[in-house]
Structure formats: structure tokens, C-alpha cells
Write a protein that holds these residues in place. Structure first.
Motif, mmCIF file in Angstrom:
data_model
loop_
_atom_site.group_PDB
_atom_site.id
_atom_site.type_symbol
_atom_site.label_atom_id
_atom_site.label_comp_id
_atom_site.label_asym_id
_atom_site.label_seq_id
_atom_site.Cartn_x
_atom_site.Cartn_y
_atom_site.Cartn_z
ATOM 1 N N TRP A 21 1.099 -1.101 0.341
ATOM 2 C CA TRP A 21 -0.574 0.210 0.035
ATOM 3 C C TRP A 21 1.114 0.761 0.012
ATOM 4 C CZ3 TRP A 21 -3.782 2.414 -0.995
ATOM 5 C CH2 TRP A 21 -4.291 3.674 -0.879
ATOM 6 N N ASP A 22 2.013 1.474 0.856
ATOM 7 C CA ASP A 22 2.597 2.195 0.853
ATOM 8 C C ASP A 22 4.394 2.798 -0.035
ATOM 9 O OD1 ASP A 22 3.806 0.597 2.228
ATOM 10 O OD2 ASP A 22 3.916 2.257 4.429
ATOM 11 N N SER A 23 4.101 1.418 -1.006
ATOM 12 C CA SER A 23 5.768 1.884 -1.901
ATOM 13 C C SER A 23 5.307 1.964 -3.082
ATOM 14 C CB SER A 23 6.204 1.426 -0.986
ATOM 15 O OG SER A 23 6.637 -0.129 -0.506
ATOM 16 N N GLY A 24 6.540 1.960 -4.113
ATOM 17 C CA GLY A 24 6.128 1.404 -5.095
ATOM 18 C C GLY A 24 5.457 2.498 -6.167
ATOM 19 N N VAL A 25 5.408 1.687 -7.418
ATOM 20 C CA VAL A 25 3.936 2.476 -7.803
ATOM 21 C C VAL A 25 3.730 0.988 -8.957
ATOM 22 C CG1 VAL A 25 3.699 3.373 -10.474
ATOM 23 C CG2 VAL A 25 5.276 4.647 -8.520
ATOM 24 N N ASP A 26 2.578 1.407 -8.816
ATOM 25 C CA ASP A 26 1.981 -0.186 -9.679
ATOM 26 C C ASP A 26 1.708 0.850 -11.370
ATOM 27 O OD1 ASP A 26 1.280 -1.624 -7.741
ATOM 28 O OD2 ASP A 26 -0.099 -0.999 -7.011
ATOM 29 N N VAL A 27 1.341 -0.090 -12.318
ATOM 30 C CA VAL A 27 1.398 0.012 -13.766
ATOM 31 C C VAL A 27 0.275 -0.699 -14.521
ATOM 32 C CG1 VAL A 27 2.955 0.841 -15.860
ATOM 33 C CG2 VAL A 27 4.359 1.365 -13.455
ATOM 34 N N VAL A 28 -0.582 0.354 -14.779
ATOM 35 C CA VAL A 28 -1.093 -0.554 -15.885
ATOM 36 C C VAL A 28 -1.687 0.171 -16.971
ATOM 37 C CG1 VAL A 28 -4.612 -1.203 -15.814
ATOM 38 C CG2 VAL A 28 -3.283 -1.087 -13.451
ATOM 39 N N LEU A 29 -1.309 -0.781 -18.449
ATOM 40 C CA LEU A 29 -1.549 -0.439 -19.603
ATOM 41 C C LEU A 29 -2.458 -0.973 -20.185
ATOM 42 C CD1 LEU A 29 1.907 -0.653 -21.957
ATOM 43 C CD2 LEU A 29 -1.107 -2.123 -23.246
ATOM 44 N N GLU A 30 -3.126 0.465 -21.129
ATOM 45 C CA GLU A 30 -4.366 -0.657 -21.812
ATOM 46 C C GLU A 30 -4.312 -0.582 -23.061
ATOM 47 O OE1 GLU A 30 -7.352 1.854 -20.635
ATOM 48 O OE2 GLU A 30 -7.357 1.392 -17.943
ATOM 49 N N GLY A 31 -4.127 -1.453 -24.209
ATOM 50 C CA GLY A 31 -4.294 -1.518 -25.579
ATOM 51 C C GLY A 31 -5.252 -2.223 -25.989
ATOM 52 N N GLU A 32 -4.718 -2.596 -27.290
ATOM 53 C CA GLU A 32 -5.070 -4.013 -28.573
ATOM 54 C C GLU A 32 -4.329 -4.596 -28.533
ATOM 55 O OE1 GLU A 32 -7.613 -2.181 -31.816
ATOM 56 O OE2 GLU A 32 -9.248 -1.573 -30.160
ATOM 57 N N ALA A 33 -4.099 -5.758 -28.569
ATOM 58 C CA ALA A 33 -3.193 -6.811 -28.899
ATOM 59 C C ALA A 33 -3.480 -7.128 -30.431
ATOM 60 C CB ALA A 33 -3.605 -8.132 -28.105
ATOM 61 N N ALA A 34 -2.227 -7.355 -31.380
ATOM 62 C CA ALA A 34 -1.946 -7.511 -32.333
ATOM 63 C C ALA A 34 -1.092 -8.825 -32.235
ATOM 64 C CB ALA A 34 -1.809 -6.833 -33.478
ATOM 65 N N ARG A 35 -0.867 -10.140 -33.337
ATOM 66 C CA ARG A 35 -0.335 -11.304 -33.493
ATOM 67 C C ARG A 35 1.197 -11.041 -34.549
ATOM 68 N NH1 ARG A 35 -1.365 -16.297 -35.769
ATOM 69 N NH2 ARG A 35 0.778 -16.860 -35.612
ATOM 70 N N VAL A 36 2.332 -10.994 -33.975
ATOM 71 C CA VAL A 36 3.179 -10.951 -34.423
ATOM 72 C C VAL A 36 3.670 -11.958 -35.744
ATOM 73 C CG1 VAL A 36 5.309 -9.692 -34.482
ATOM 74 C CG2 VAL A 36 3.846 -9.338 -32.548
ATOM 75 N N THR A 37 3.820 -11.882 -36.774
ATOM 76 C CA THR A 37 4.267 -13.160 -37.764
ATOM 77 C C THR A 37 5.416 -13.109 -38.426
ATOM 78 O OG1 THR A 37 2.772 -12.141 -39.677
ATOM 79 C CG2 THR A 37 1.715 -13.872 -37.463
ATOM 80 N N ASP A 38 5.739 -11.462 -38.324
ATOM 81 C CA ASP A 38 7.347 -11.457 -39.022
ATOM 82 C C ASP A 38 8.443 -12.068 -38.844
ATOM 83 O OD1 ASP A 38 8.439 -9.436 -41.176
ATOM 84 O OD2 ASP A 38 9.467 -9.010 -38.932
ATOM 85 N N HIS A 39 8.945 -12.640 -39.441
ATOM 86 C CA HIS A 39 10.260 -13.366 -38.651
ATOM 87 C C HIS A 39 11.318 -12.525 -38.322
ATOM 88 C CE1 HIS A 39 14.311 -15.826 -39.078
ATOM 89 N NE2 HIS A 39 13.165 -16.820 -38.249
ATOM 90 N N ASP A 40 11.612 -11.452 -39.126
ATOM 91 C CA ASP A 40 12.693 -10.277 -38.482
ATOM 92 C C ASP A 40 12.367 -10.061 -36.578
ATOM 93 O OD1 ASP A 40 14.015 -10.793 -40.481
ATOM 94 O OD2 ASP A 40 13.784 -9.263 -41.685
ATOM 95 N N THR A 41 10.995 -9.700 -36.915
ATOM 96 C CA THR A 41 10.542 -8.723 -35.747
ATOM 97 C C THR A 41 10.394 -9.758 -34.328
ATOM 98 O OG1 THR A 41 8.846 -7.590 -36.895
ATOM 99 C CG2 THR A 41 8.891 -7.641 -34.877
ATOM 100 N N LEU A 42 10.330 -11.343 -35.035
ATOM 101 C CA LEU A 42 9.652 -12.592 -34.341
ATOM 102 C C LEU A 42 11.072 -12.896 -33.247
ATOM 103 C CD1 LEU A 42 6.999 -14.881 -35.739
ATOM 104 C CD2 LEU A 42 6.979 -13.408 -33.286
#
Length: 169
Positions: free
Chosen positions: A91-112
Motif C-alpha cells: 500500500w505505501d511503497s512503489g508504483v503500480d502500472v496498468v497498460l491498456e491497448g489492443e493486442a495484434a499478432r506478430v508473424t514477421d520473422h525478423d520482428t519475432l
């Protein structure tokens, strides 16, 4: 990848007087360095589905690897909206983080290949992925990879308590 424009604000309704916004570079580092994340997706029934997993921050986005038959993968194919949470269970230390977005599949070989290297750099041998055809691995050991570009990231500071919102364009 071009770095997105980030607008940062603090919501004075949710915090203590004098609380300052958590800057985006600090929030990004806290999120990127977290060892564990909780992902929240929506089941076909409409109920939330929440599960812990490891992931990496790479190229201005969060990446996760999941088996094609896992509930979170099935949920994301049907509804790509996702929230990814990390922080400290205190409760009294640190920082909590929440990321909101949309997921997209990655299929490109170089990116993977780059994402697989990011997993290895962060987690070591336990999370070494071989890049397969449009994902990680082969046969029963196959995983889809999803990229989540942030739309909004909330940082909940706990000393002084304050809620920062980072919005992306």
C-alpha cells in the motif's frame, strides 16, 4: 518504430495534495523491468479472464507469448482489448502500472527474432525461444506472439499517493 507522442497528466481527484505525476520515462522503465505481469482479457461469456505471465517491452510496446489454445489467446483473437498490470502488492511503497491497448499478432520473422532476443536478454535461458513459422517454437511447443501498443498507461504512485495518466497518439 517511431516513438509515440505521450501526454502526461495527474488526476488530483485520486491522490494526496502535493503528489507529482510519475514521468513517462520512469513509468516505462518500471513497466519494462517488471519480472511478472497480469493480463486481463474478456472471455466469450463477457466475464474477465486474468492470468500472470512473463513478457517484454520492445520497440515501444509490450509483447507476450501464449499458446494458441490458451484462454487468453482465444480471447484476444475474438476481442483484442487487453489490460496489462504490474507493480508491488504493498500500500505505501512503489508504483503500480496498468497498460491498456489492443493486442495484434506478430508473424514477421525478423520482428519475432528481435522479440525472442528481448526475452532471452531479460529472462535468460529459461525463456529462450526459437523462432518458428509465424510464432515461437514448433508443434506442441508453439506460441503465438502478440504486440500491445499502449493507448493509455496509468501509474499509481503510493508515496505520495497519486494517479498519473499517460495517453499515446
Amino acid at each position: 518504430m517511431t516513438t509515440p507522442t505521450v501526454t502526461t497528466t495527474i488526476d488530483s481527484r485520486y491522490g494526496e495534495p502535493g503528489a507529482e505525476p510519475t514521468p513517462w520515462p520512469e513509468t516505462e522503465e518500471l513497466f519494462a523491468s517488471a519480472p511478472l505481469y497480469w493480463v486481463s482479457t474478456t472471455h466469450t461469456s463477457g466475464r474477465p479472464h486474468v492470468a500472470p505471465l512473463v513478457g517484454v517491452w520492445h520497440d515501444c510496446a509490450f509483447h507476450l507469448a501464449v499458446g494458441p489454445g490458451e484462454q487468453k489467446a482465444l480471447n484476444l483473437v475474438r476481442d483484442p482489448r487487453i489490460a496489462v498490470t504490474t507493480g508491488r502488492n504493498e500500500w505505501d511503497s512503489g508504483v503500480d502500472v496498468v497498460l491498456e491497448g489492443e493486442a495484434a499478432r506478430v508473424t514477421d520473422h525478423d520482428t519475432l527474432t528481435a522479440i525472442a532476443a528481448a526475452y532471452f536478454d531479460k529472462y535468460g535461458e529459461a525463456w529462450r525461444f526459437e523462432v518458428g513459422d509465424e510464432g515461437f517454437g514448433i508443434a506442441d511447443e508453439f506460441a503465438w506472439v502478440f504486440r500491445v501498443e499502449p493507448r493509455k498507461v496509468l501509474a499509481f504512485a503510493k508515496k505520495l499517493h497519486g494517479q498519473t495518466a499517460h495517453r499515446f497518439r
